[in-house]
Scaffold this active site. Structure first.
Site, PDB file in Angstrom:
ATOM      1  N   LYS A 156       0.829  -1.214   0.000  1.00  0.00           N
ATOM      2  CA  LYS A 156       0.000   0.000   0.000  1.00  0.00           C
ATOM      3  C   LYS A 156       0.863   1.264   0.000  1.00  0.00           C
ATOM      4  CE  LYS A 156      -1.140  -0.432   4.919  1.00  0.00           C
ATOM      5  NZ  LYS A 156       0.093   0.138   5.419  1.00  0.00           N
ATOM      6  N   ARG A 188      -7.383   1.737  10.922  1.00  0.00           N
ATOM      7  CA  ARG A 188      -7.119   0.317  11.152  1.00  0.00           C
ATOM      8  C   ARG A 188      -8.139  -0.290  12.108  1.00  0.00           C
ATOM      9  NH1 ARG A 188      -1.293   0.819   9.692  1.00  0.00           N
ATOM     10  NH2 ARG A 188      -0.436  -1.257   9.448  1.00  0.00           N
ATOM     11  N   ARG A 218      11.619  -7.914   2.847  1.00  0.00           N
ATOM     12  CA  ARG A 218      11.733  -6.450   2.640  1.00  0.00           C
ATOM     13  C   ARG A 218      12.966  -5.871   3.332  1.00  0.00           C
ATOM     14  NH1 ARG A 218       6.489  -2.936   3.735  1.00  0.00           N
ATOM     15  NH2 ARG A 218       6.563  -3.888   5.792  1.00  0.00           N
ATOM     16  N   ARG A 235      13.131  -3.694   8.798  1.00  0.00           N
ATOM     17  CA  ARG A 235      12.239  -3.296   9.881  1.00  0.00           C
ATOM     18  C   ARG A 235      12.174  -4.411  10.914  1.00  0.00           C
ATOM     19  NH1 ARG A 235       6.720  -0.878   7.223  1.00  0.00           N
ATOM     20  NH2 ARG A 235       5.831  -2.013   8.997  1.00  0.00           N
ATOM     21  N   ARG A 242       0.899  -9.514  13.122  1.00  0.00           N
ATOM     22  CA  ARG A 242       0.312  -8.335  12.481  1.00  0.00           C
ATOM     23  C   ARG A 242      -0.858  -8.747  11.586  1.00  0.00           C
ATOM     24  NH1 ARG A 242       5.387  -6.560   9.579  1.00  0.00           N
ATOM     25  NH2 ARG A 242       4.250  -4.891   8.569  1.00  0.00           N
TER      26      ARG A 242
HETATM   27  P1  AMP Z   1       2.649   0.238   8.604  1.00  0.00           P
HETATM   28  O1  AMP Z   1       3.892   0.961   8.175  1.00  0.00           O
HETATM   29  O2  AMP Z   1       1.384   0.834   8.048  1.00  0.00           O
HETATM   30  O3  AMP Z   1       2.750  -1.255   8.399  1.00  0.00           O
HETATM   31  O4  AMP Z   1       2.546   0.459  10.190  1.00  0.00           O
HETATM   32  C1  AMP Z   1       3.558  -0.013  11.065  1.00  0.00           C
HETATM   33  C2  AMP Z   1       3.032  -0.131  12.479  1.00  0.00           C
HETATM   34  O5  AMP Z   1       2.621   1.153  12.975  1.00  0.00           O
HETATM   35  C3  AMP Z   1       1.806  -1.010  12.643  1.00  0.00           C
HETATM   36  O6  AMP Z   1       2.126  -2.391  12.725  1.00  0.00           O
HETATM   37  C4  AMP Z   1       1.231  -0.465  13.955  1.00  0.00           C
HETATM   38  O7  AMP Z   1       1.999  -0.910  15.056  1.00  0.00           O
HETATM   39  C5  AMP Z   1       1.479   1.027  13.824  1.00  0.00           C
HETATM   40  N1  AMP Z   1       0.349   1.722  13.162  1.00  0.00           N
HETATM   41  C6  AMP Z   1       0.359   2.325  11.927  1.00  0.00           C
HETATM   42  N2  AMP Z   1      -0.825   2.879  11.657  1.00  0.00           N
HETATM   43  C7  AMP Z   1      -1.616   2.626  12.726  1.00  0.00           C
HETATM   44  C8  AMP Z   1      -2.969   2.934  13.054  1.00  0.00           C
HETATM   45  N3  AMP Z   1      -3.767   3.608  12.208  1.00  0.00           N
HETATM   46  N4  AMP Z   1      -3.456   2.507  14.245  1.00  0.00           N
HETATM   47  C9  AMP Z   1      -2.682   1.847  15.128  1.00  0.00           C
HETATM   48  N5  AMP Z   1      -1.400   1.511  14.889  1.00  0.00           N
HETATM   49  C10 AMP Z   1      -0.854   1.900  13.706  1.00  0.00           C
END
Ligand code: AMP
Length: 215
Positions: A13, A88, A122, A154, A165
């Site tokens: 995404k 989310r 990744r 990461r 996740r």
């Molecule tokens: P992402 O880069 O979108 O995969 O986000 C990495 C991590 O950030 C996620 O696994 C969550 O721990 C946290 N995170 C990102 N966006 C949200 C959100 N909208 N609500 C809660 N946690 C978030």
């Protein structure tokens, strides 16, 4: 025009949102990126956020509200916003509806096995932020092809953390898809072809407006 991207972890995404933001001159707001910046701070909040992200859990809806409300206030002159990684949870979706009108919700429907390979493989260049995948790309000596520096990973991109996740995604984020479906602004994009093929499908949804579905 405001667009939301919803997808399982590591479904691409961020890549798709980045391309769309350039072509349509929209602000790309990734809550994951914002939270990773917060997690680098040497404060109680920074440490707490780092622990939550590293464990593959979600930060609280309250913290997301705070970060988002502040951010949206600073963006009143932009053409539109792409929300990458938010909402989310249903609570976040309701909150976002109160702050801003959403025009399109793009759901990237990627199978678990594919997303898992994308996460576990990744790696990223810490200088130019280009991402690579150890399964799919030719990487020389774990170094960035352009900057020649060591690629980093990461902490939440291990198989175990990915599984957690993904489970969190099924439990907390999947219901958000139904929420937007009922509003008639959800578009499902299948994981077919290259990232450029997928991007073309996203663009055609947006160019056609909300009356057509792409499945
Ligand atoms: P992402 O880069 O979108 O995969 O986000 C990495 C991590 O950030 C996620 O696994 C969550 O721990 C946290 N995170 C990102 N966006 C949200 C959100 N909208 N609500 C809660 N946690 C978030």
């Amino acid at each position: 025009m405001n667009v939301i991207f919803i997808a399982p972890p590591a479904a691409g995404k961020g890549t798709q949102a980045g391309m769309l933001s350039k072509d349509y001159n929209l602000y790309h707001l990734s809550t994951g990126d914002v939270l990773r910046e917060v997690s680098k701070m040497d404060t109680d909040l920074g440490k707490k956020v780092k622990e939550i992200i590293d464990n593959g859990d979600l930060v609280s809806d309250e913290l997301i509200f705070e970060l988002l409300e502040d951010k949206i206030k600073t963006l009143d002159s932009v053409n539109g916003i792409i929300f990458d990684g938010i909402p989310r949870t249903i609570k976040q979706a309701i909150m976002l509806d109160k702050l801003i009108k959403i025009d399109y919700v793009i759901y990237l429907d990627v199978e678990k096995e594919v997303a898992m390979k994308r996460a576990v493989g990744r790696v990223m260049c810490p200088v130019c932020y280009n991402t690579y995948n150890t399964y799919f790309d030719n990487i020389d000596d774990n170094k960035c092809n352009t900057c020649k520096v060591e690629l980093s990973k990461r902490e939440d991109d291990t198989e175990e953390k990915f599984n957690h996740r993904f489970d969190t995604y099924l439990l907390r984020t999947k219901p958000v898809i139904d929420y937007y479906n009922e509003k008639g602004i959800l578009h499902i994009i299948k994981n077919i072809g290259t990232k450029y093929d997928i991007y073309e499908n996203i663009k055609s949804v947006i160019n056609k407006g909300n009356n057509l579905w792409l499945t």
